[in-house]
Write a protein that holds these residues in place. Structure first.
Motif: not given
Length: 171
Positions: A67-82
């Motif tokens: 679940a956390r992996y998917n959350e990080i993957k969804a935000a990856w590459g976007d500093e605001a989302k990260m």
């Protein structure tokens, strides 16, 4: 008349040469079996590497599961989302390690399959090319090869299930 005879002889020679070449390129059941074996071995390798990747994600203490992996993957590459997802530097490093492994998989599979193909005892490049050409030229050969691969995979799965039953575990 002489030219016509020469042309006829040349045409006959070319026809015989192409027929001889075609006959020499006939694919045997042994060729298909070797090719099928390489395909199954490659499939098994991919399955093992996929399982390794899955375990890297699910058993990662830093990322703490899928679940956390998917959350990080969804935000990856976007500093605001990260930042919004509160991704730590430690999580970034762990995610990057998983991503690097995943990115290397395609090359790893290609290298593995190439080694199998180039090994004359396993398949050999000549046999590989001959079977590949035959499957493109003749749908019946492709169908026969696909059936062999499926039968090999089924036999392997049944063997795995039998071993699991004998061990008292599930397969």
């Amino acid at each position: 008349m002489k030219k016509l005879m020469l042309f006829g002889a040349l045409f006959a020679f070319v026809g015989l040469a192409s027929y001889a070449q075609e006959a020499a390129e006939a694919v045997t059941d042994e060729d298909l079996q070797k090719y099928a074996n390489v395909e199954v071995m490659t499939s098994n390798y991919v399955d093992a590497k996929t399982e390794e990747l899955r375990n890297m994600i699910l058993n990662n203490e830093v990322i703490d599961g899928g679940a956390r992996y998917n959350e990080i993957k969804a935000a990856w590459g976007d500093e605001a989302k990260m930042a919004e997802a509160n991704v730590t530097e430690e999580e970034k490093a762990a995610f990057q390690a998983v991503k690097d492994f995943q990115d290397a998989l395609q090359g790893s599979v290609k290298d593995y399959k190439t080694e199998l193909i180039m090994d004359d005892e396993i398949l050999g490049a000549g046999t590989y090319n001959k079977v590949l050409a035959a499957t493109k030229d003749d749908p019946a050969v492709k169908e026969k090869l696909d059936k062999m691969i499926e039968e090999m995979k089924s036999a392997q799965a049944a063997e795995t299930d039998n071993v699991a039953e004998e061990d008292g575990s599930e397969g």
